[in-house]
Scaffold this active site. Structure first.
Site, PDB file in Angstrom:
ATOM      1  N   ASP A  34      54.670   8.674  87.011  1.00 34.66           N
ATOM      2  CA  ASP A  34      55.891   9.267  86.466  1.00 34.66           C
ATOM      3  C   ASP A  34      56.906   8.218  86.014  1.00 34.66           C
ATOM      4  O   ASP A  34      58.023   8.154  86.517  1.00 34.66           O
ATOM      5  CB  ASP A  34      56.524  10.195  87.514  1.00 34.66           C
ATOM      6  N   GLU A 197      54.736  20.166  81.612  1.00 33.17           N
ATOM      7  CA  GLU A 197      55.764  19.665  82.519  1.00 33.17           C
ATOM      8  C   GLU A 197      56.191  18.284  82.030  1.00 33.17           C
ATOM      9  O   GLU A 197      55.797  17.827  80.966  1.00 33.17           O
ATOM     10  CB  GLU A 197      55.220  19.556  83.948  1.00 33.17           C
TER      11      GLU A 197
END
Length: 444
Positions: A34, A197
């Protein structure tokens, strides 16, 4: 088995010496995911989530920071925040994809706590310490668990926006204090096609962009564009096509020193060890290009890209040992005084630094701050690759303990011009030879 894997890594490092793919994944001492890059004061600050070494599913407890000024050598700054930074959080897992943004000299970290909404931390420095100003979530829709993966940007008129969500996408208009918002939570009516997402929103040349993990599963990196931060969003395609090598994904995009970069994640480090699947991911980066109309050219998979170094590294200053382009098999840790050091250094391990400029006259001496209980080990200094010219050997002597550091030196011969620098470690003990704080060269 561990020693065999490290030996394989040394061979791979030798291969990477003549490979254009040496920099990806860009962190090898930990599992990272991430990526959330931020450019501030001519430095890239790369915040990441952290998959634990023993993770099977998602085991994520804290957030990490790495910095670079050349895009290939990255300095590890360790944990900058964790679930423990939020007193109201009772969960012992769930430190998911965060983003940090600077405004008016303060740094705001937006952190999803899976199942507990999105919190915010504030610091006076990009290195922290980050503190919780609210002692409560910034947003939390308790009726579901969709509040993940926040992304924040400030528009030209000063209005800040925070977007987030899986499978739906939401946004709020943040107030100037960046820790509150006006109006309600808005769910996008036209969520971009293939959106999963991990949104990453920004503005460039008057156009608004939303990159995201797309087309599950596996996930690539898709993107949409708009003429307004509130939409409607028009899906344009892939920045990187879906591939089984990545499974999931999460983009981060920056402009830096005249170039554009896309960051994402994959399982390439894990694949050095096992074909079995675990949630142990690694961050990679690649240069990204725009078409004249503002759309983005598709980027090949990470190992099919060339991440070029910007400038060179100056060896005639203190360089933290945890600054590296490649160090698979090594680990980093935090000392009692708060500094980061390299540890788990075993026989035949190596550490690579790219693009070191020794100048025309060259170096005459190598200095390293090291700690070793028993000594009887050597740091060999090579140019270009682990089998390249040997320009020096530092015979490490015992310092009285693995936390007792001493500056030790050796002479250097033949280190001139610009070269990759490879440190290779030898020792009869085979494991845990030394801990390493920093190094520097001295001119002839």
């Amino acid at each position: 088995m561990k020693h065999v894997l490290k030996t394989m890594a040394v061979l791979l490092t030798g291969i990477y010496a003549v490979s254009t793919y040496a920099q990806n994944p860009i962190v090898q001492t930990k599992y990272t995911a991430d990526p959330a890059p931020m450019v501030y004061n001519d430095t890239v600050y790369l915040y990441t989530t952290h998959d634990e070494d023993d993770a099977d599913g998602f085991k994520m407890l804290d957030w990490l920071l790495y910095t670079s000024t050349d895009m290939v050598n990255w300095t590890d700054h360790g944990v900058v925040a964790s679930l423990k930074s939020f007193d109201w959080v009772k969960r012992d897992n769930g430190a998911w994809a965060e983003q940090v943004i600077e405004r008016n000299g303060k740094f705001y970290m937006y952190c999803p706590i899976h199942g507990n909404g999105i919190g915010v931390l504030v610091a006076d420095s990009p290195y922290g310490p980050f503190k919780d100003p609210l002692n409560a979530p910034l947003v939390w829709q308790k009726e579901h668990w969709y509040d993940i993966d926040p992304t924040v940007f400030v528009d030209d008129d000063g209005q800040a926006y925070m977007y987030w969500g899986n499978p739906n996408s939401y946004y709020v208009k943040l107030n100037e204090d960046m820790i509150s918002y006006s109006g309600g939570i808005v769910q996008l009516e036209n969520t971009p096609e293939h959106y999963q997402e991990g949104p990453w929103c920004y503005k460039r040349n008057g156009k608004y962009y939303m990159a995201f993990a797309s087309t599950c599963c596996p996930e690539g990196i898709g993107y949409a564009m708009s003429d307004s931060p509130e939409g409607p969003w028009s899906t344009k395609g892939y920045i990187m096509s879906p591939t089984d090598k990545s499974r999931g994904n999460h983009p981060g995009i920056i402009d830096y020193k005249g170039k554009s970069y896309i960051f994402g994640l994959n399982y390439d480090l894990l694949r050095l060890e096992t074909p079995d699947h675990h949630e142990r991911r690694s961050v990679s980066a690649a240069e990204m290009h725009y078409n004249p109309d503002g759309t983005i050219r598709e980027v090949p998979y990470w190992t099919n890209t060339v991440l070029e170094q910007i400038g060179t590294l100056d060896p005639y200053r203190r360089v933290e040992a945890e600054t590296m382009a490649w160090g698979y098999g090594l680990k980093t840790d935090r000392s009692k005084d708060g500094g980061i050091y390299v540890t788990r250094i075993d026989d035949n391990d190596s550490l690579r630094v790219h693009g070191v400029d020794f100048g025309k006259k060259g170096a005459g001496q190598f200095v390293a701050s090291v700690a070793s209980k028993d000594g009887d080990c050597v740091i060999e200094v090579y140019l270009d690759n682990a089998d390249g010219p040997l320009v020096g050997s530092l015979n490490v002597t015992a310092t009285g303990g693995m936390d007792r550091y001493a500056r030790q030196t050796c002479s250097i011969k033949g280190a001139k011009g610009v070269h990759d620098l490879v440190f290779r470690f030898k020792g009869s003990a085979r494991k845990d030879l030394l801990n390493w704080d920093y190094w520097e060269f001295e001119r002839k």
